[in-house]
Scaffold this motif. Structure first.
Motif, PDB file in Angstrom:
ATOM      1  N   ASP A   1     -15.120  35.783  21.316  1.00 30.13           N
ATOM      2  CA  ASP A   1     -14.913  34.689  20.371  1.00 30.13           C
ATOM      3  C   ASP A   1     -16.239  34.148  19.852  1.00 30.13           C
ATOM      4  OD1 ASP A   1     -12.170  34.711  20.317  1.00 30.13           O
ATOM      5  OD2 ASP A   1     -11.969  33.305  21.973  1.00 30.13           O
ATOM      6  N   SER A   2     -17.227  34.049  20.737  1.00 27.73           N
ATOM      7  CA  SER A   2     -18.509  33.513  20.294  1.00 27.73           C
ATOM      8  C   SER A   2     -19.251  34.505  19.402  1.00 27.73           C
ATOM      9  CB  SER A   2     -19.371  33.146  21.495  1.00 27.73           C
ATOM     10  OG  SER A   2     -19.677  34.307  22.232  1.00 27.73           O
TER      11      SER A   2
ATOM     12  N   TRP B   1     -14.091  30.602  15.736  1.00 26.19           N
ATOM     13  CA  TRP B   1     -13.986  29.140  15.741  1.00 26.19           C
ATOM     14  C   TRP B   1     -14.647  28.542  14.511  1.00 26.19           C
ATOM     15  CZ3 TRP B   1     -18.531  26.433  15.726  1.00 26.19           C
ATOM     16  CH2 TRP B   1     -19.679  27.153  16.074  1.00 26.19           C
ATOM     17  N   MET B   2     -15.794  29.091  14.123  1.00 20.13           N
ATOM     18  CA  MET B   2     -16.498  28.581  12.958  1.00 20.13           C
ATOM     19  C   MET B   2     -15.738  28.906  11.676  1.00 20.13           C
ATOM     20  SD  MET B   2     -20.365  29.364  11.650  1.00 20.13           S
ATOM     21  CE  MET B   2     -21.263  28.417  12.841  1.00 20.13           C
TER      22      MET B   2
ATOM     23  N   ALA C   1     -12.482  29.230  11.390  1.00 24.41           N
ATOM     24  CA  ALA C   1     -11.325  28.331  11.303  1.00 24.41           C
ATOM     25  C   ALA C   1     -11.758  26.938  10.867  1.00 24.41           C
ATOM     26  CB  ALA C   1     -10.618  28.279  12.652  1.00 24.41           C
ATOM     27  N   ALA C   2     -12.875  26.466  11.389  1.00 25.45           N
ATOM     28  CA  ALA C   2     -13.351  25.130  11.011  1.00 25.45           C
ATOM     29  C   ALA C   2     -13.750  25.072   9.547  1.00 25.45           C
ATOM     30  CB  ALA C   2     -14.529  24.732  11.904  1.00 25.45           C
TER      31      ALA C   2
ATOM     32  N   SER D   1     -13.888  37.678  10.807  1.00 22.38           N
ATOM     33  CA  SER D   1     -13.891  37.324  12.226  1.00 22.38           C
ATOM     34  C   SER D   1     -12.797  38.069  12.983  1.00 22.38           C
ATOM     35  CB  SER D   1     -13.699  35.817  12.398  1.00 22.38           C
ATOM     36  OG  SER D   1     -14.792  35.121  11.896  1.00 22.38           O
TER      37      SER D   1
ATOM     38  N   ARG E   1     -13.336  40.730  15.986  1.00 15.96           N
ATOM     39  CA  ARG E   1     -12.665  40.606  17.284  1.00 15.96           C
ATOM     40  C   ARG E   1     -11.941  41.895  17.654  1.00 15.96           C
ATOM     41  NH1 ARG E   1      -8.624  35.756  18.784  1.00 15.96           N
ATOM     42  NH2 ARG E   1     -10.579  34.706  19.132  1.00 15.96           N
TER      43      ARG E   1
ATOM     44  N   ASN F   1     -19.603  31.954   6.643  1.00  6.30           N
ATOM     45  CA  ASN F   1     -19.407  30.588   7.123  1.00  6.30           C
ATOM     46  C   ASN F   1     -20.573  29.684   6.733  1.00  6.30           C
ATOM     47  OD1 ASN F   1     -16.883  30.826   8.360  1.00  6.30           O
ATOM     48  ND2 ASN F   1     -17.795  31.744  10.180  1.00  6.30           N
TER      49      ASN F   1
END
Length: 158
Positions: free
Chosen positions: A78-79, A84-85, A87-88, A105, A109, A131
């Motif tokens: 994930d990192s 996460w970035m 989605a944000a 992303s 993955r 991003n």
């Protein structure tokens, strides 16, 4: 076709083959026998001697191999995929560019899950670049919105 009801077949139709003796004056070689264990012929049995069979049993014990298996299950993709970035930035910044970042992303993955580290890192860095572009573009859009557009229409005063 031969008529079998009258007796044996005539020799003119079917030649007869007689067994030829094998020996020193014969035209045929003696028969050869193949014996196991080096081709030695077994010894003849004497009268009154009982035949004994020798059976050899070889038992092997299972041996434990001295080896170790190291399984590395790195699920920290994930990192490195920057999901996460993505989605944000999709929810907080310009969403069409955020969707493109989410796609990269997700591809990153899936590459990491299949064990393809190089492709996973490549797609992850592409998602990171998208991003960053989305965050910078979102900040510029907010600055332009607050300083130029809203004061121009009279909704915002500085």
């Amino acid at each position: 076709m031969a008529d079998f009801s009258k007796g044996p077949l005539p020799s003119a139709e079917y030649p007869s083959y007689e067994l030829q003796p094998h020996g020193p004056g014969s035209a045929y070689p003696p028969p050869t026998a193949s014996y196991p264990y080096g081709g030695q012929q077994p010894a003849p049995m004497m009268s009154g001697q009982q035949q004994q069979q020798a059976t050899t049993v070889v038992a092997t014990q299972p041996q434990q191999m001295a080896s170790s298996v190291v399984v590395v299950n790195d699920t920290n993709y994930d990192s490195r995929s920057f999901m996460w970035m993505s989605a944000a930035t999709c929810f907080l910044c310009f969403w069409p560019i955020g969707i493109i970042a989410l796609v990269f992303s997700s591809i990153s993955r899936s590459h990491f899950q299949r064990g393809d580290e190089a492709q996973g890192k490549t797609c992850g860095f592409i998602a990171l670049g998208i991003n960053i572009f989305n965050i910078v573009g979102g900040i510029i859009f907010i600055i332009v919105l607050c300083t130029v557009i809203l004061p121009g229409i009279g909704l915002w005063t500085i």
